[in-house]
Design an enzyme around this catalytic site. Sequence first.
Site, mmCIF file in Angstrom:
data_model
loop_
_atom_site.group_PDB
_atom_site.id
_atom_site.type_symbol
_atom_site.label_atom_id
_atom_site.label_comp_id
_atom_site.label_asym_id
_atom_site.label_seq_id
_atom_site.Cartn_x
_atom_site.Cartn_y
_atom_site.Cartn_z
ATOM 1 C CB CYS A 1 -0.937 -0.004 1.189
ATOM 2 S SG CYS A 1 -1.983 -1.466 1.187
ATOM 3 C CE LYS B 1 -14.658 4.590 6.671
ATOM 4 N NZ LYS B 1 -15.295 4.500 5.357
ATOM 5 C CG HIS C 1 -6.324 2.338 0.365
ATOM 6 N ND1 HIS C 1 -5.137 2.852 -0.133
ATOM 7 C CD2 HIS C 1 -5.968 1.332 1.205
ATOM 8 C CE1 HIS C 1 -4.127 2.159 0.381
ATOM 9 N NE2 HIS C 1 -4.599 1.237 1.187
#
Lengths: 99, 384
Positions: free
Chosen positions: B83, B328, B332
Amino acid sequence: MISPVKIWRHQKKVNQLLGKTGKIVSFTLIRVAPVEFKQQVPYPVVVVRIEDGRGVVGQLVDWEKKNLKLGQKVKTVYRKIREPESEGIIPYGIKFKPC
Amino acid sequence: MQIAVLSGATTKFGELWEQSPRSLAQEVVSQAIEQAGIEKKETQALFVGNMLAGILGGQENIGAFFADELGLEVPAVRIEGACASGGLAVHQAVLSLLTGKYQTVLILGIEKMTDYKPEEVAQALMAAGSDEERKAGLTFPGLYALMAQAHMEKYGTTEEEMAAVAVKNHFHACLNEKAQFKKEITIDDVLKSAKVADPLKLLDCSPISDGATAIILSSKFKVQSSRDKPVFIAASAVATDTLALADREDLISLKATKKAARKAYQMAGLGPEDIDLAEVHDCFTIAEIMAMEDLGFFEKGKAGQAILKGETKIGGKGPIINSSGGLKAGGHPVGATGVKQIVEVFNQLSGQAGKRQVKGAKIGLAHNVAGSGALAVVHILSNL
């Protein structure tokens, strides 16, 4: 599919963790699981600090709600990890049990 | 050497079923080139941040893939760090400029996730964890739930405090046209949402998203007009920690974040008190609370209350956190996230953030994390 060679190699490491006790340092209850663990939900996963100070992650088995707490004593047990895939080998490994 | 952010563009994040990775890349790169006021052929290298093209899409060789699509016959490399792939791509691009070999480079962060079933995506993401974690049946919500439980036990952090992170970030997302969820939620909505991995609930988790983001960095910039406020990269730092969560000394902070932040502050000659706004890696609500503490904005155990009181919301006393809506509510798409964070900080520092503009913002920080904290990237940007 997981390579059978990888499963075989891993089995040799499992020995080192047999017969250990330790304490839960954190826990969660998995309700949305990866594909191969779907049939098992909900299942607890715990981080355990074993006697020699090492941290080990694994599922908690034979548990009741009261066992899901920090400081709970547990011991390592040898269990089936998941259903076999196309490789046809049942992977075994370490899980924890309250004691 | 000073490195300026010449431009930054991002697609809308979300379920973009009508778009392919190729069309997403075209959209953001053409915007970034136009915004920078340069010719495409002036870019000398392409850095692509991406995690899942191989494991989900069966497409590797992603550097060449996008260079070809974009009509760029330049050195191209794909950078993977789960990520944090986007943040790492920016870091590598900065290093390439510092060598003096290149003067202007293009960074593309991109991920296509919603073409696949959620359980396939969840499994692919777990490739960022350790073998033992996969064997335990862990998921990413599960890993962060283990940290949340430990943090709650040690500091008395509450589920309401975690929920307040989601509420704030959804509020910010409503001010961002590119955000995935432009919908306000309440603390009660979060607390009543379905449990995923106790104590984390659905609305504590960032979504699965598609999206692409591009930025152009240059060491030979010229200020275009008096209106333009150049934005510089003041620091770019990376640190690593153990791959597996259980191998760490404690579960209540991310050592990689602390180390990368320390290096970045040192490089920039700044401290946490100088930061006006930050985009931080809120893959789960607990992650934002821990980031606030590990980046030095709040004392350990104090961030939850500050967030609940609204100190980090636009209009609060600051630092303002995740004005874009964060991971959030902004979305993402994992390889794009770290690059999008830089775009948001760039937009804020150059006064282009529109309805969510943080007034007088001079220094901003971007914080991107891989896995459960095995690697962290921290960038500091400044318009001074």
